[in-house]
Design a protein around this motif. Sequence first.
Motif, PDB file in Angstrom:
ATOM      1  N   UNK A   1       0.957  16.602  -1.850  1.00 13.22           N
ATOM      2  CA  UNK A   1       0.764  15.204  -2.052  1.00 13.22           C
ATOM      3  C   UNK A   1       1.674  14.374  -1.352  1.00 13.22           C
ATOM      4  N   UNK A   2       2.614  14.697  -0.975  1.00 11.80           N
ATOM      5  CA  UNK A   2       3.584  13.988  -0.132  1.00 11.80           C
ATOM      6  C   UNK A   2       3.116  13.781   1.216  1.00 11.80           C
ATOM      7  N   UNK A   3       2.284  15.005   1.698  1.00 11.67           N
ATOM      8  CA  UNK A   3       1.831  14.669   2.963  1.00 11.67           C
ATOM      9  C   UNK A   3       0.304  13.972   2.709  1.00 11.67           C
ATOM     10  N   UNK A   4      -0.332  14.296   1.785  1.00 12.94           N
ATOM     11  CA  UNK A   4      -1.380  13.345   1.343  1.00 12.94           C
ATOM     12  C   UNK A   4      -1.045  11.760   1.487  1.00 12.94           C
ATOM     13  N   UNK A   5      -0.145  11.523   1.172  1.00  9.72           N
ATOM     14  CA  UNK A   5       0.248   9.998   1.230  1.00  9.72           C
ATOM     15  C   UNK A   5       0.051   9.668   2.686  1.00  9.72           C
TER      16      UNK A   5
ATOM     17  N   UNK B   1       0.751  -1.067  -0.092  1.00  6.17           N
ATOM     18  CA  UNK B   1       0.007  -0.043   0.056  1.00  6.17           C
ATOM     19  C   UNK B   1       0.917   1.219  -0.142  1.00  6.17           C
ATOM     20  N   UNK B   2       1.938   1.069   0.763  1.00 10.05           N
ATOM     21  CA  UNK B   2       2.636   2.354   0.872  1.00 10.05           C
ATOM     22  C   UNK B   2       3.454   2.599  -0.491  1.00 10.05           C
ATOM     23  N   UNK B   3       4.005   1.582  -1.103  1.00  9.69           N
ATOM     24  CA  UNK B   3       4.755   1.725  -2.579  1.00  9.69           C
ATOM     25  C   UNK B   3       3.638   2.299  -3.441  1.00  9.69           C
TER      26      UNK B   3
END
Lengths: 509, 699
Positions: B176-180, A403-405
């Motif tokens: 979007x990095x935060x949204x990850x 999920x992370x990747x």
Amino acid sequence: MSGVPILSLMLLVPLLGAVACFFAEAKLARTIALVATLVNLALGIAMWASFDVGGAQWQFTERADLFGSFQWALGIDGIALMLIMLSVFLMPICILASASIEKRVGEYMAAFLFMEVLMVGTFAAQDLFLFYIFFEAGLIPMYLIIGIWGGADRIYASYKFFLYTLLGSVLMFIAMLWMVNVAGTSDIPTLMQYDFPVDAQTWLWLAFFASFAVKMPMWPVHTWLPAAHVQAPTAGSVILAGVLLKLGGYGFIRFSLPMFPEASAQLAWLVFALSMVAVVVTSLIALVQHDMKKLIAYSSVAHMAIVTAGLFAFNVQGLEGAMIVMLSHGLVSGALFLCVGVIYDRLHTREIDRYGGLSINMPKYALFFLLFTMASIGLPGTSGFVGEFLSLAGIYQASSWVAFVCTTGIILGAAYMLYLYRRVAFGEQKNADAAAMPDLSVREWVMLGPIAAAVLWMGVYPESFMAPMRADIAALDARLASARPEGDARLWIGEPAPVVEEEAHGGAH
Amino acid sequence: MSTSILIIVFAPLVAALIAGLGNRMIGNLPAKLVTTAGLFIACALSWPIFLGFVAGTETATVVPVLDWVRSGTMEFDWALRVDTLTAVMLVVITSVSALVHLYSWGYMDEDPDQPRFFAYLSLFTFAMLMLVTADNLVQMFFGWEGVGLASYLLIGFWFKKPSANAAAIKAFVVNRVGDLGFMLGIFGTFLVFQTTSIPEILAASPAMAGVSHITFMSMRLDTMTILCLLLFVGAMGKSAQLGLHTWLPDAMEGPTPVSALIHAATMVTAGVFMVCRLSPMFEAAPIALYVVTFVGAATCLFAATVGTTQWDIKRVIAYSTCSQLGYMFFAAGVGAYGAAMFHLFTHAFFKALLFLGAGAVIHAMHHEQDMRFYGGLRKKIPITFWAMMAGTLAITGVGVYDLGVGFAGFFSKDAIIEVAFASGSEMGLFAFWVGVFAALLTSFYSWRLMFLTFWGKPRWAASEHIQHAIHDAHGHDGVHDTHGHGHEEDNAPAQEHAGEDAHHHAPDPDHGEGTGGYHPHESPWVMLIPLVILSIGAVAAGYVFKEAFLDEAAFWNGSIAYNEALMHAMHEVPWWVKNVALLVMLLGLLTAWYGYIRNTRFPAQVADQLGPIYKFVFNKWYFDELYNYVFVKPSFWLGRVFWQRGDIGLIDRFGPDGSALVVEKGALFAKKVQSGYLYSYALVMLLGLVAAISWVIFR
């Protein structure tokens, strides 16, 4: 279910249209093709309207013995219904998008209509061999479209496609023969319930995988896709991205998962690994493309990787999410290729740097392009989000690593799509010819408008699309339940004791 | 209330659609009218709701709108939730937005693309309202991304400028990095609680505290800690906290009203809102709260240091925003969510005021943003000056504790500093000292801004913008293209080069008249009215609402975790803690006065003395350079490698091309039979089909 064999009718209409087009001159052929595809769309809508949500799993079934044990067996469930709807919805748009085709128009239209026959047939077939015929033959008109009406390098492109497909098809065909031999039937619904021996499942699964992975396409057997897209005419790209790429996913959900659940569970790691690589690698590749179509083609590979990972998450969210990603991608990437086609028709280049500042002279175009860009990025409120969110939520339950990747795709996706949009629509108008291009014509409005509406509809109220599939996904989920692997993101409640607690509190609460 | 909340949320959307889709068809005036009217209606409906909560006559409600997604056990709907916390945000958003809409009538008057601008502003407001009325995490994420889209569009509003485009993409991608993190947080939350409904999650959270574990990426972690940290990553992105802050200063490329609305008052506070909304969850995760406190304090300090060295008036205020958001986060981190929300509330007014005031200055100075080319504007634009003064008094926290009087920022910031001290934890004390030091810096950079802009002698003549204006006035009778199209950013002293010798470049204030014959004008009334109204807020908002926000658990009514003991302890801190903020404020004022009025050579001397430290701070701690080398460039490089070496060099070479070679060599005669690969494929297909059919028939 009324007595009208609506599925056969949906095959017959484009088939007759194809024959008519083949002999008609250009102008007439265009009209015939448009009418035939619109009739099919109307039939599709009628079918959707009379589809009994929550009713029998297989509806609109038709059975006719042909010869031997070979059956003309058609029928659909909710999953097939949605994919057929996607096909018949995109077809008239493709016909409209082919206005710039001048060469051998009749044959071109015939090829498209013939392809519609085969696509609908693939999703509607209930006999293994009937499926195989539709599935494989569907690619022939695609070849012709790329090979005759394609770009300069069309032979290489279609040839690459051929080599990839060949091996997979042969393996899948052998596997099918074995299966029919063992199970004693080629009826797909029966086979979906048949329990093949576990050790045989692995081989069968791999044989099917060889075919579906290419169609998907999964990394590393994806390189035919950019080549094919770049060479195909606009409408060809739309169908390729919109429908043909869904054949692999449909194959997984119709064959690999229900027929070989144990093998699917054992080999899920392979799918996950390839999907993770695909998300990161193809997204990064998309970032450095100079050719619009190649960029979108690579982004398709990344999106399809979310589909495969979602399918093999073995849970409802993963499966439903994957289906919605497929539908959404069919609409969105189709629309993006149409957007490329709109400006390609004007300037005859796909080179990104030849454009720029199109927001100034083509504001309506820029708005549509923005909407589809955002849908591709997965902005909530568009179809892309619903699919991506559900499938990633499903994947997370299977593996937080995957999920992370895969979720990093939302960062990279934003990067490459916005970078594309910036270079095309924003900035100064540095090229005089690009700056002189007129905004959307009525025909182009008619092409893009319905897709935009569908994208928003699916984003705001996806229930219309999910309801017909719910029972089928639930059935598949139940079928997979016994084989479902334990997710890595397990929850323990109570004292931290990794081993002892396992039997007491398994899974999520 | 249910009807009014529907109107509040959807009026901006409808207005945005009319203005955006109507665009040039309906023209400037209708587009401006419909959007501005929509916002004023929303604002007029929001205040009664808020005051109802203050008076205790309103109760929390949820208004369902539409089903959204049903997937197995995962269900979430479109719904509008209104409770005290939402009501606070409603008034902040609709008030500032309405005023910014009005202000933009004047500020954007000469822009050719006004309908688009107003449509974006209203669209933003809609998304922000969806965010704060969310009843489940997914709708919050919808608003979260929606404001991101609007921010992207507005930063890049002048889309011909490369710098604006770059800033827009940067803002979206960094967010979007935060949204990850946010998305993974939602997934994890769903996995644990089997729901995305915020009330249900909050109700179930306390039971999870400390007794459950979850595996995340092969690490076995405390459940609530990892969930809160993941969600907090999202908050860091949206609220520009240290590490994910790089987009905010660049976002100043957008028109100034946008900076006031989005990048000061509302959107960037979404992260603080999120932490407060989920406060019962964070209360169940003490380690996560430590991280929140630390990140907040670190950002507070970092941004304040950078703010002291910048020359661009908007960038100073941008770093100031970043720093103030840090205050809010560490307030939340020590458990004083009410104080965090109070500072959010007052900050919205005075920071919007400062930005709009800066916009009025920029407007008066013909789009010059470099404070080195300002000076002596006090008499020229008096209303703007007094408005900015109110904002500065508010942000620097002027007020006397023992008298109980002060400007808005005094009550909210002092409360944060005191509560950090009162929390008693080590991290709280760290935050306290950082907060005090940052308050000193805040005072210094704010007064520096005021002195450079409004005091001293005019230094306008050296500005190319001003010269342009004078030249235009004499030359082409004002056919110039005022608003940001291309030329205006290019001649501002480039920040990168300014690093080494910025202070040497500063024009000599003793030299001549310095006006260059330019006459700055006060802005039109549509711009001044919002300034005046916000000034009232900056002066009074703190005094009027301090009891409700800080001392009344009944006001919050369960919409945030309210720690009664902590808020009580806040009032019991030693006398010096209560007054230290005033002291450092005076110190900052004095330093700024000495450096920018008394002895104007002093700052350059200090900068020279500090040398590398000054450079480090001036260059924003080199975050941009670092990220460029660590993330951006490698991504492009990897993309090329994967493409050229991977796809073409490896896969194609040994895949299709390689096998093609074999086929070509091995089957030359076959090629003679069949020319063209299409046909060979068809042949194989045909053979396959024949085999299939024969097998079916004859088996």
